[in-house]
Design a protein around this motif. Structure first.
Motif, PDB file in Angstrom:
ATOM      1  N   PHE A 264     -26.690   5.647  35.732  1.00 26.82           N
ATOM      2  CA  PHE A 264     -25.664   4.609  35.589  1.00 26.82           C
ATOM      3  C   PHE A 264     -25.955   3.717  34.385  1.00 26.82           C
ATOM      4  N   GLU A 265     -27.220   3.326  34.222  1.00 20.56           N
ATOM      5  CA  GLU A 265     -27.574   2.468  33.082  1.00 20.56           C
ATOM      6  C   GLU A 265     -27.538   3.232  31.762  1.00 20.56           C
ATOM      7  N   ALA A 266     -27.734   4.529  31.817  1.00 22.78           N
ATOM      8  CA  ALA A 266     -27.684   5.326  30.587  1.00 22.78           C
ATOM      9  C   ALA A 266     -26.256   5.652  30.179  1.00 22.78           C
ATOM     10  N   GLU A 267     -25.319   5.611  31.138  1.00 26.47           N
ATOM     11  CA  GLU A 267     -23.935   6.005  30.895  1.00 26.47           C
ATOM     12  C   GLU A 267     -22.995   4.885  31.338  1.00 26.47           C
ATOM     13  N   PRO A 268     -22.534   4.029  30.448  1.00 31.31           N
ATOM     14  CA  PRO A 268     -21.632   2.945  30.838  1.00 31.31           C
ATOM     15  C   PRO A 268     -20.459   3.466  31.661  1.00 31.31           C
ATOM     16  N   SER A 269     -20.268   2.844  32.833  1.00 32.61           N
ATOM     17  CA  SER A 269     -19.288   3.357  33.787  1.00 32.61           C
ATOM     18  C   SER A 269     -18.338   2.287  34.300  1.00 32.61           C
ATOM     19  N   LEU A 270     -18.421   1.095  33.740  1.00 35.96           N
ATOM     20  CA  LEU A 270     -17.614  -0.029  34.198  1.00 35.96           C
ATOM     21  C   LEU A 270     -17.436  -0.990  33.025  1.00 35.96           C
ATOM     22  N   PHE A 271     -16.300  -1.675  32.990  1.00 37.56           N
ATOM     23  CA  PHE A 271     -16.134  -2.694  31.953  1.00 37.56           C
ATOM     24  C   PHE A 271     -15.633  -3.986  32.573  1.00 37.56           C
ATOM     25  N   THR A 272     -15.864  -5.073  31.872  1.00 40.58           N
ATOM     26  CA  THR A 272     -15.358  -6.374  32.285  1.00 40.58           C
ATOM     27  C   THR A 272     -14.766  -7.074  31.077  1.00 40.58           C
ATOM     28  N   ILE A 273     -13.778  -7.915  31.332  1.00 40.30           N
ATOM     29  CA  ILE A 273     -13.202  -8.764  30.297  1.00 40.30           C
ATOM     30  C   ILE A 273     -13.830 -10.147  30.429  1.00 40.30           C
ATOM     31  N   ILE A 274     -14.399 -10.641  29.342  1.00 39.00           N
ATOM     32  CA  ILE A 274     -14.958 -11.992  29.302  1.00 39.00           C
ATOM     33  C   ILE A 274     -14.046 -12.840  28.419  1.00 39.00           C
ATOM     34  N   ASN A 275     -13.359 -13.796  29.031  1.00 44.86           N
ATOM     35  CA  ASN A 275     -12.514 -14.723  28.279  1.00 44.86           C
ATOM     36  C   ASN A 275     -13.270 -16.019  28.041  1.00 44.86           C
ATOM     37  N   SER A 276     -13.455 -16.377  26.774  1.00 49.48           N
ATOM     38  CA  SER A 276     -13.970 -17.719  26.518  1.00 49.48           C
ATOM     39  C   SER A 276     -12.896 -18.722  26.937  1.00 49.48           C
ATOM     40  N   ASN A 277     -13.337 -19.843  27.445  1.00 56.10           N
ATOM     41  CA  ASN A 277     -12.430 -20.885  27.916  1.00 56.10           C
ATOM     42  C   ASN A 277     -12.074 -21.744  26.714  1.00 56.10           C
ATOM     43  N   SER A 278     -11.162 -21.237  25.905  1.00 60.55           N
ATOM     44  CA  SER A 278     -10.845 -21.872  24.623  1.00 60.55           C
ATOM     45  C   SER A 278     -10.251 -23.269  24.853  1.00 60.55           C
ATOM     46  N   PRO A 279     -10.618 -24.242  24.000  1.00 60.00           N
ATOM     47  CA  PRO A 279     -11.417 -24.083  22.793  1.00 60.00           C
ATOM     48  C   PRO A 279     -12.918 -24.225  23.021  1.00 60.00           C
ATOM     49  N   ARG A 280     -13.683 -23.233  22.496  1.00 61.98           N
ATOM     50  CA  ARG A 280     -15.120 -23.295  22.258  1.00 61.98           C
ATOM     51  C   ARG A 280     -15.931 -23.562  23.526  1.00 61.98           C
ATOM     52  N   ARG A 281     -15.715 -22.731  24.531  1.00 60.97           N
ATOM     53  CA  ARG A 281     -16.493 -22.893  25.761  1.00 60.97           C
ATOM     54  C   ARG A 281     -16.594 -21.556  26.472  1.00 60.97           C
ATOM     55  N   LEU A 282     -17.816 -21.229  26.922  1.00 58.19           N
ATOM     56  CA  LEU A 282     -18.047 -20.107  27.832  1.00 58.19           C
ATOM     57  C   LEU A 282     -18.566 -20.678  29.128  1.00 58.19           C
ATOM     58  N   ASP A 283     -17.808 -20.475  30.221  1.00 58.10           N
ATOM     59  CA  ASP A 283     -18.174 -21.105  31.489  1.00 58.10           C
ATOM     60  C   ASP A 283     -19.166 -20.247  32.264  1.00 58.10           C
ATOM     61  N   THR A 284     -19.613 -20.761  33.392  1.00 60.73           N
ATOM     62  CA  THR A 284     -20.678 -20.111  34.155  1.00 60.73           C
ATOM     63  C   THR A 284     -20.301 -18.713  34.646  1.00 60.73           C
ATOM     64  N   PRO A 285     -19.133 -18.508  35.284  1.00 60.31           N
ATOM     65  CA  PRO A 285     -18.811 -17.143  35.733  1.00 60.31           C
ATOM     66  C   PRO A 285     -18.762 -16.126  34.598  1.00 60.31           C
ATOM     67  N   MET A 286     -18.230 -16.528  33.453  1.00 58.61           N
ATOM     68  CA  MET A 286     -18.159 -15.603  32.320  1.00 58.61           C
ATOM     69  C   MET A 286     -19.557 -15.256  31.806  1.00 58.61           C
ATOM     70  N   LEU A 287     -20.418 -16.263  31.711  1.00 61.18           N
ATOM     71  CA  LEU A 287     -21.786 -16.010  31.240  1.00 61.18           C
ATOM     72  C   LEU A 287     -22.568 -15.176  32.242  1.00 61.18           C
ATOM     73  N   GLN A 288     -22.360 -15.430  33.525  1.00 59.42           N
ATOM     74  CA  GLN A 288     -22.999 -14.578  34.537  1.00 59.42           C
ATOM     75  C   GLN A 288     -22.516 -13.137  34.398  1.00 59.42           C
ATOM     76  N   GLY A 289     -21.222 -12.974  34.093  1.00 62.01           N
ATOM     77  CA  GLY A 289     -20.693 -11.626  33.903  1.00 62.01           C
ATOM     78  C   GLY A 289     -21.366 -10.907  32.754  1.00 62.01           C
ATOM     79  N   ILE A 290     -21.569 -11.615  31.645  1.00 58.39           N
ATOM     80  CA  ILE A 290     -22.261 -10.997  30.509  1.00 58.39           C
ATOM     81  C   ILE A 290     -23.687 -10.629  30.896  1.00 58.39           C
ATOM     82  N   MET A 291     -24.389 -11.558  31.544  1.00 64.42           N
ATOM     83  CA  MET A 291     -25.796 -11.301  31.885  1.00 64.42           C
ATOM     84  C   MET A 291     -25.932 -10.139  32.857  1.00 64.42           C
ATOM     85  N   GLU A 292     -25.049 -10.058  33.841  1.00 60.97           N
ATOM     86  CA  GLU A 292     -25.125  -8.964  34.807  1.00 60.97           C
ATOM     87  C   GLU A 292     -24.752  -7.624  34.171  1.00 60.97           C
ATOM     88  N   MET A 293     -23.643  -7.603  33.432  1.00 64.87           N
ATOM     89  CA  MET A 293     -23.129  -6.342  32.899  1.00 64.87           C
ATOM     90  C   MET A 293     -23.961  -5.849  31.720  1.00 64.87           C
TER      91      MET A 293
END
Length: 519
Positions: A228-257
């Protein structure tokens, strides 16, 4: 040139037939359309002007910064050399450090499906279409506009499976609000994994949903954690909370994925005049700054993690404040976004959007303009490709069919011309005297069913024949088509042991309470 390279199918029904188009109950690799861009992308700004957007974006990141609202994310950034003050959410980036960080972004990669024939190649000249995602409402001719529910959710997922032009679901095609938010993701992702054999998406609304989504994708493919880690099998959309902010759920999504080598599509939500400067150039500067900050963060979590640059810049109606889509401004932003992606060497996500409230001329021409821009702009992964209505507030069954027709027309446009000796038609030209016609020639009859694209919606009869046949509108034809295709749906096979494991995981997570609803 091989069929797989050209996107051609050996089947005589590849051009759409008389019904829903490229629908086949059993696909072979040669039949499945791996779409490719064939034409040079259209620049909307000069190289010097593009460099101005780039440099202005780096100035924003150096001098003004981006809010990172997760303490753990800020610690990762601090260790990498970003300017992070204790207890302060604002993060500033040295431009050299940022550009060095994004060098590890892969320019092309594969999103794996449980059916390998459905794998999607993202980046380069590849083009993939994802179904509409996330509207709170749905509509059709009989039922009108209504709140999203599980039955409509499942029907839209089934329709996505029926059409080969739809590469994958892009999220929930409509939000099933009759399912409790704590367990909605479990039911929805389990349904998608069973009702389709195409890749899918997990929302970044708390780390539990990311983890559950990854496990459902892994189980559905029947693979180990290592594979699974060798073959990407899922995607997520990360929306920055414009203007100029990445909130906690989005950052957690990046860190997990990103930590597990899954795909992040970093997409600022920049509407010129509302969440971004009113000029398209200014909105692009902000879009680019937010995108680069998020993309760099994915690479700090895991160098080489697959990431996609998402462009969603459009304008608002300055009289009402309502978002506008499929506009000339949107087209320019899409073209410029493609230029920026090519500059950085990362894949490009954009969207097929419109702001129409019903299936009318506005819905069609705004979508055509969107498709024109993303085709000429070199878009790789297209969100909301089929079914989007009302600026994303409604998923329309009839609009889904209309969009599939438009997408198949794009696919035909991108299919290379047949330039074989027989296609040059010299024998046919010899057979027909001046003033004659070609309807009865062997050259025509041999190609009768495959000569041209056969549309789902367009009606090419003359007025008298059309009126005698009941004068169906595009709305009526689309309504009849989606019901016919839904009735013909067949669930793709899934190994019994895999389905049992999937059901057991979903039941276990439901018993544990699912995911929190207060982010």
């Amino acid at each position: 040139m091989s069929e797989e390279v050209t996107g051609r199918s050996p089947s005589p029904r590849r051009r759409g037939g008389r019904g829903s188009g490229t629908i086949r109950p059993a696909l072979s690799t040669s039949q499945y359309r791996a779409l490719k861009h064939r034409f040079p992308p259209t620049p909307v700004v000069s190289e010097d002007e593009l460099e101005s957007i780039h440099n202005a974006s780096l100035t924003v990141l150096e001098e003004m910064g981006i809010d990172f609202m997760h303490e753990g994310a800020r610690e990762i950034l601090r260790k990498a050399g970003a300017d992070v003050k204790p207890g302060v959410e604002r993060v500033r980036f040295d431009r050299t450090m940022l550009m060095e960080t994004i060098r590890t972004c892969p320019s092309e990669f594969t999103l794996h499906a449980r059916n390998p024939e459905r794998n999607i190649r993202i980046g380069g000249k590849n083009l993939a279409f994802a179904q509409v995602a996330s509207p709170p409402n749905c509509s059709d001719m009989q039922g009108g506009r209504r709140a999203g529910n599980q039955a409509d959710f499942r029907n839209l997922v089934k329709l996505a499976q029926r059409y080969d032009i739809i590469s994958c679901t892009g999220g929930y095609p409509v939000e099933p609000v009759d399912l409790h938010a704590s367990i909605r993701h479990l039911d929805c992702l389990s349904d998608i994994a069973k009702l389709t054999d195409k890749p899918f998406h997990a929302y970044s609304l708390g780390k539990e949903r990311n983890r559950d989504g990854m496990e459902i994708a892994r189980i559905a493919r029947g693979i180990s954690h290592e594979q699974f880690e060798a073959e990407p099998s899922l995607f997520t959309i990360i929306n920055s909370n414009s203007p100029r902010r990445l909130d906690t759920p989005m950052l957690q999504g990046i860190m997990e994925m990103s930590a597990r080598n899954q795909i992040v599509m970093l997409t600022p939500f920049t509407l010129a005049g509302a969440m971004a400067p009113v000029t398209i150039a200014g909105a692009l500067v902000q879009q680019n700054a937010e995108a680069l900050a998020g993309i760099a963060f994915t690479q700090l979590v895991r160098p080489g993690a697959p990431v996609v640059y998402g462009g969603f810049t459009s304008n608002v109606d300055m009289k009402t404040g309502a978002p506008a889509f499929g506009t000339p401004e949107y087209m320019k932003a899409v073209l410029a976004g493609g230029q920026l992606c090519r500059k950085y060497g990362v894949p490009y996500r954009t969207s097929n959007v419109n702001a129409a409230n019903t299936l009318d001329a506005q819905a069609a021409y705004e979508s055509v303009f969107s498709l024109w821009a993303l085709t000429q702009g070199g878009g790789n992964f297209i969100m909301h490709s089929a079914g989007w209505l009302e600026g994303g507030l409604t998923a329309s069954f009839e609009k889904f069919v209309l969009d599939c027709d438009l997408l198949q027309m794009v696919a035909e446009f991108l299919t290379p011309l047949d330039m074989s000796p027989a296609a040059l038609g010299l024998d046919a030209i010899r057979d027909v005297e001046p003033g004659g016609h070609y309807f009865g020639t062997a050259h025509t009859l041999e190609r009768f069913e495959t000569a041209f694209y056969s549309p789902i919606i367009s009606d090419w009869r003359n007025f008298e024949t059309w009126s005698e046949g009941g004068s169906p509108t595009a709305y009526q034809k689309a309504n009849a088509v989606w019901q016919k295709e839904l009735a013909a749906y067949e669930r793709p096979a899934m190994d019994a042991a895999i389905e049992e494991e999937l059901d057991a995981f979903v039941s276990k997570r439901k018993a544990e309470g699912g995911a929190p609803t207060d982010f």
